[in-house]
Design a protein around this motif. Structure first.
Motif, PDB file in Angstrom:
ATOM      1  N   ARG A  93     -18.839 -25.048  -5.527  1.00  0.00           N
ATOM      2  CA  ARG A  93     -19.448 -24.947  -4.191  1.00  0.00           C
ATOM      3  C   ARG A  93     -18.503 -25.491  -3.126  1.00  0.00           C
ATOM      4  N   LEU A  94     -17.911 -26.626  -3.443  1.00  0.00           N
ATOM      5  CA  LEU A  94     -16.991 -27.259  -2.511  1.00  0.00           C
ATOM      6  C   LEU A  94     -15.775 -26.381  -2.254  1.00  0.00           C
ATOM      7  N   MET A  95     -15.205 -25.834  -3.326  1.00  0.00           N
ATOM      8  CA  MET A  95     -14.032 -24.976  -3.198  1.00  0.00           C
ATOM      9  C   MET A  95     -14.328 -23.766  -2.336  1.00  0.00           C
ATOM     10  N   ASP A  96     -15.501 -23.168  -2.528  1.00  0.00           N
ATOM     11  CA  ASP A  96     -15.880 -22.002  -1.746  1.00  0.00           C
ATOM     12  C   ASP A  96     -15.953 -22.340  -0.266  1.00  0.00           C
ATOM     13  N   LEU A  97     -16.496 -23.506   0.060  1.00  0.00           N
ATOM     14  CA  LEU A  97     -16.580 -23.928   1.457  1.00  0.00           C
ATOM     15  C   LEU A  97     -15.201 -24.149   2.057  1.00  0.00           C
ATOM     16  N   ILE A  98     -14.347 -24.815   1.312  1.00  0.00           N
ATOM     17  CA  ILE A  98     -13.013 -25.118   1.826  1.00  0.00           C
ATOM     18  C   ILE A  98     -12.225 -23.843   2.082  1.00  0.00           C
ATOM     19  N   VAL A  99     -12.304 -22.920   1.151  1.00  0.00           N
ATOM     20  CA  VAL A  99     -11.524 -21.692   1.258  1.00  0.00           C
ATOM     21  C   VAL A  99     -12.030 -20.776   2.351  1.00  0.00           C
ATOM     22  N   HIS A 100     -13.379 -20.697   2.532  1.00  0.00           N
ATOM     23  CA  HIS A 100     -13.933 -19.683   3.414  1.00  0.00           C
ATOM     24  C   HIS A 100     -14.554 -20.204   4.711  1.00  0.00           C
ATOM     25  N   SER A 101     -14.751 -21.511   4.842  1.00  0.00           N
ATOM     26  CA  SER A 101     -15.494 -22.003   5.999  1.00  0.00           C
ATOM     27  C   SER A 101     -14.735 -22.957   6.902  1.00  0.00           C
ATOM     28  N   LEU A 102     -13.711 -23.618   6.386  1.00  0.00           N
ATOM     29  CA  LEU A 102     -13.049 -24.665   7.161  1.00  0.00           C
ATOM     30  C   LEU A 102     -11.670 -24.211   7.611  1.00  0.00           C
ATOM     31  N   TYR A 103     -11.445 -24.265   8.924  1.00  0.00           N
ATOM     32  CA  TYR A 103     -10.186 -23.760   9.446  1.00  0.00           C
ATOM     33  C   TYR A 103      -9.466 -24.733  10.378  1.00  0.00           C
ATOM     34  N   SER A 104     -10.202 -25.552  11.123  1.00  0.00           N
ATOM     35  CA  SER A 104      -9.576 -26.419  12.114  1.00  0.00           C
ATOM     36  C   SER A 104      -8.939 -27.628  11.464  1.00  0.00           C
ATOM     37  N   HIS A 105      -7.887 -28.139  12.105  1.00  0.00           N
ATOM     38  CA  HIS A 105      -7.209 -29.350  11.649  1.00  0.00           C
ATOM     39  C   HIS A 105      -6.787 -29.266  10.177  1.00  0.00           C
ATOM     40  N   LYS A 106      -6.168 -28.150   9.826  1.00  0.00           N
ATOM     41  CA  LYS A 106      -5.730 -27.994   8.441  1.00  0.00           C
ATOM     42  C   LYS A 106      -4.742 -29.076   8.019  1.00  0.00           C
ATOM     43  N   ILE A 111     -13.317 -33.726   5.257  1.00  0.00           N
ATOM     44  CA  ILE A 111     -12.686 -33.780   3.941  1.00  0.00           C
ATOM     45  C   ILE A 111     -12.050 -35.145   3.771  1.00  0.00           C
ATOM     46  N   GLY A 112     -12.203 -35.718   2.616  1.00  0.00           N
ATOM     47  CA  GLY A 112     -11.627 -37.020   2.358  1.00  0.00           C
ATOM     48  C   GLY A 112     -12.587 -38.148   2.628  1.00  0.00           C
ATOM     49  N   GLN A 113     -13.673 -37.869   3.359  1.00  0.00           N
ATOM     50  CA  GLN A 113     -14.639 -38.908   3.675  1.00  0.00           C
ATOM     51  C   GLN A 113     -15.667 -39.073   2.559  1.00  0.00           C
ATOM     52  N   PHE A 114     -15.666 -38.172   1.609  1.00  0.00           N
ATOM     53  CA  PHE A 114     -16.662 -38.232   0.546  1.00  0.00           C
ATOM     54  C   PHE A 114     -16.020 -38.113  -0.835  1.00  0.00           C
ATOM     55  N   GLY A 115     -14.764 -38.526  -0.937  1.00  0.00           N
ATOM     56  CA  GLY A 115     -14.099 -38.515  -2.231  1.00  0.00           C
ATOM     57  C   GLY A 115     -13.684 -37.138  -2.704  1.00  0.00           C
ATOM     58  N   VAL A 116     -13.488 -36.202  -1.793  1.00  0.00           N
ATOM     59  CA  VAL A 116     -13.117 -34.841  -2.182  1.00  0.00           C
ATOM     60  C   VAL A 116     -11.756 -34.450  -1.590  1.00  0.00           C
ATOM     61  N   GLY A 117     -10.935 -35.461  -1.299  1.00  0.00           N
ATOM     62  CA  GLY A 117      -9.687 -35.238  -0.578  1.00  0.00           C
ATOM     63  C   GLY A 117      -8.706 -34.314  -1.255  1.00  0.00           C
ATOM     64  N   PHE A 118      -8.612 -34.351  -2.606  1.00  0.00           N
ATOM     65  CA  PHE A 118      -7.625 -33.519  -3.290  1.00  0.00           C
ATOM     66  C   PHE A 118      -7.824 -32.044  -2.968  1.00  0.00           C
ATOM     67  N   TYR A 119      -9.070 -31.627  -2.865  1.00  0.00           N
ATOM     68  CA  TYR A 119      -9.357 -30.196  -2.680  1.00  0.00           C
ATOM     69  C   TYR A 119      -8.977 -29.689  -1.298  1.00  0.00           C
ATOM     70  N   SER A 120      -8.598 -30.605  -0.388  1.00  0.00           N
ATOM     71  CA  SER A 120      -8.103 -30.170   0.921  1.00  0.00           C
ATOM     72  C   SER A 120      -6.812 -29.379   0.768  1.00  0.00           C
ATOM     73  N   ALA A 121      -6.152 -29.481  -0.397  1.00  0.00           N
ATOM     74  CA  ALA A 121      -4.943 -28.689  -0.643  1.00  0.00           C
ATOM     75  C   ALA A 121      -5.215 -27.203  -0.458  1.00  0.00           C
ATOM     76  N   PHE A 122      -6.455 -26.779  -0.793  1.00  0.00           N
ATOM     77  CA  PHE A 122      -6.780 -25.358  -0.709  1.00  0.00           C
ATOM     78  C   PHE A 122      -7.063 -24.897   0.723  1.00  0.00           C
ATOM     79  N   LEU A 123      -6.987 -25.797   1.685  1.00  0.00           N
ATOM     80  CA  LEU A 123      -7.042 -25.374   3.087  1.00  0.00           C
ATOM     81  C   LEU A 123      -5.830 -24.518   3.438  1.00  0.00           C
TER      82      LEU A 123
END
Length: 445
Positions: free
Chosen positions: A33-46, A127-139
């Motif tokens: 779920r998280l990966m899907d959000l990062i890949v398709h929903s988050l664009y600003s401040h990559k 991203i990074g505020q909830f322990g999911v920082g590594f997955y920001s790589a997929f931004l």
């Protein structure tokens, strides 16, 4: 594997290293779920992806020591960024636990926060505020490869995943050219839209300096810079050419310099003993950190110890903000918050300073707050409330010192520039229980 190939008309045998296919694992549902959000929903401040990965890469201290460092290298030709640390690495089991699974509570809070911010636009600074920082790589990456060697294992493992996948692969590294002595190497294969920006070495260097300049371990960034130089021609001049005796004809050539540049060579000024820092050094730091050209009217450098510990330097600017809306704007960008020397944010809504003191500038560095500190934590944390109270007290002390100094001109400048802020404080903070503002509000020109 040995193969036969023809070289110069002769058939020779050549050993070719082949990668093992590895084992495929399915992501935990929350990660998908998280990966899907990062890949398709988050664009600003990559750009925050680099802060998160460098923070994750900070090497742990080892008993056998050796030099602990982080190195970041871009490859524009192949569109990659590689981040290498010399830390403790991970075993195969730790790769599965750390990169294939995530605490459900952390992801749920992330999704909730994202939903609450949806009307204002998706903000991946979450991203990074909830322990999911590594997955920001997929931004920015279509594919991520993590190669790691732990002293707990005699094998090196590689974790691989692509952006739109629900699974990942772990394989053993068999290529001797890619073996690490220890530590972890993360390679990002950038998306086409991000290759130009984030494979540019100077851009990466500036991001490291902005977000991670003061982390405890050295961070090196690979640089390739071209410059034009004059060189003497080796060929003899033609007979028809007239040339002074003893002089050689010169021509211009482009030379490319390749080297590792230390991005965090400056020890944080707030970590130093105030007795060892000169006034000029405080002024220089202020101008550089806040893009100012005038010296501050006053500054204070202090360490708070006890139930809450943090270090801070606060400044009163030498001039008022050019935009008068800063007086009524609840959000301020004048305080830079660091946690364990990692830059977190400068976008606050009254969490660290009341609105009427928004003209005060400075840095605050806390070891008590978590690296994944969120706006929610800032608003609800008892630590932050104590920090705010002490920061406000120090700001009042600076103003009072100005009013009592022999140089009356400095206080006159202060009142001309910031008197309207203080008047606002009379309205907004008149009920301050310890009356810390009352002594300030009584000051006159």
């Amino acid at each position: 594997m040995v193969v036969k190939c023809e070289v110069g008309g002769a058939v020779v045998e050549k050993e070719v290293v082949t990668e093992s296919p590895g084992e495929t694992y399915e992501y935990q549902a929350e990660v998908s779920r998280l990966m899907d959000l990062i890949v398709h929903s988050l664009y600003s401040h990559k750009e925050v992806f680099l802060r998160e990965l460098v923070s994750n890469a900070k090497p742990s201290i080892l008993g056998d020591a050796g030099e602990l460092e982080i190195r970041v290298k871009t490859d524009p030709d192949n569109g990659t960024i590689t981040i290498t640390d010399s830390g403790i690495g991970m075993t195969k089991e730790e790769l599965i636990d750390c990169l294939g699974t995530i605490a459900q509570s952390g992801t749920s809070k992330f999704l909730k926060a994202l939903k609450e911010n949806k009307e204002a636009g998706a903000d991946n600074s979450l991203i990074g505020q909830f322990g999911v920082g590594f997955y920001s790589a997929f931004l920015v990456a279509q594919k991520v490869e993590v190669s790691t060697k732990s002293p707990k294992s005699d094998k090196q493992y590689v974790w691989e995943s692509v952006a739109d996948s629900s699974s990942y692969v772990i394989r053993e590294e068999t290529n001797p050219d890619k073996l690490l002595r220890r530590g972890t190497q993360i390679t990002l294969f950038l998306r086409d839209d991000d290759k130009y920006e984030f494979s540019e070495a100077t851009r990466i260097l500036n991001l490291v300096k902005n977000y991670s300049q003061f982390v405890s371990f050295p961070i090196y960034v690979w640089q390739e810079k071209s410059r034009t130089i004059e060189v003497e021609e080796e060929e003899e001049p033609k007979e028809s050419e007239e040339q002074p005796e003893g002089e050689k004809k010169k021509t211009k050539k482009t030379k490319t310099e390749k080297y590792w540049e230390l991005a965090n060579e400056t020890k944080p000024i707030w970590m130093r003993n105030p007795k060892e820092v000169e006034k000029d050094q405080y002024n220089e730091f202020y101008k550089k950190a806040f893009n100012e050209f005038l010296d501050p009217l006053s500054y204070t450098h202090f360490t708070t110890e006890g139930e809450v510990e943090f270090r801070s330097i606060l400044y009163i600017p030498g001039m008022a903000p050019l935009n008068n809306e800063d007086v009524v704007n609840p959000k301020t960008k004048n305080i830079r918050l660091y946690v364990k020397r990692v830059f977190i944010s400068e976008d606050f809504d009254g969490e660290l300073f009341p609105r009427y003191l928004s003209f005060v500038r400075g840095v605050v560095d806390s070891d008590d707050l978590p690296l994944n500190v969120s706006r929610e934590i800032l608003q609800e944390s008892r630590i932050v409330r104590i920090m705010k109270k002490r920061l406000v007290r120090k700001a009042f002390d600076m103003i009072q010192d100005l009013s009592e100094s022999e140089n009356k001109e400095d206080y006159k400048k202060f009142w001309e520039n910031f008197g309207k802020f203080i008047k606002l404080g009379c309205i907004e903070d008149s009920g301050n229980e310890d009356n810390t503002t009352s002594e300030i509000f009584l000051f006159q020109e």
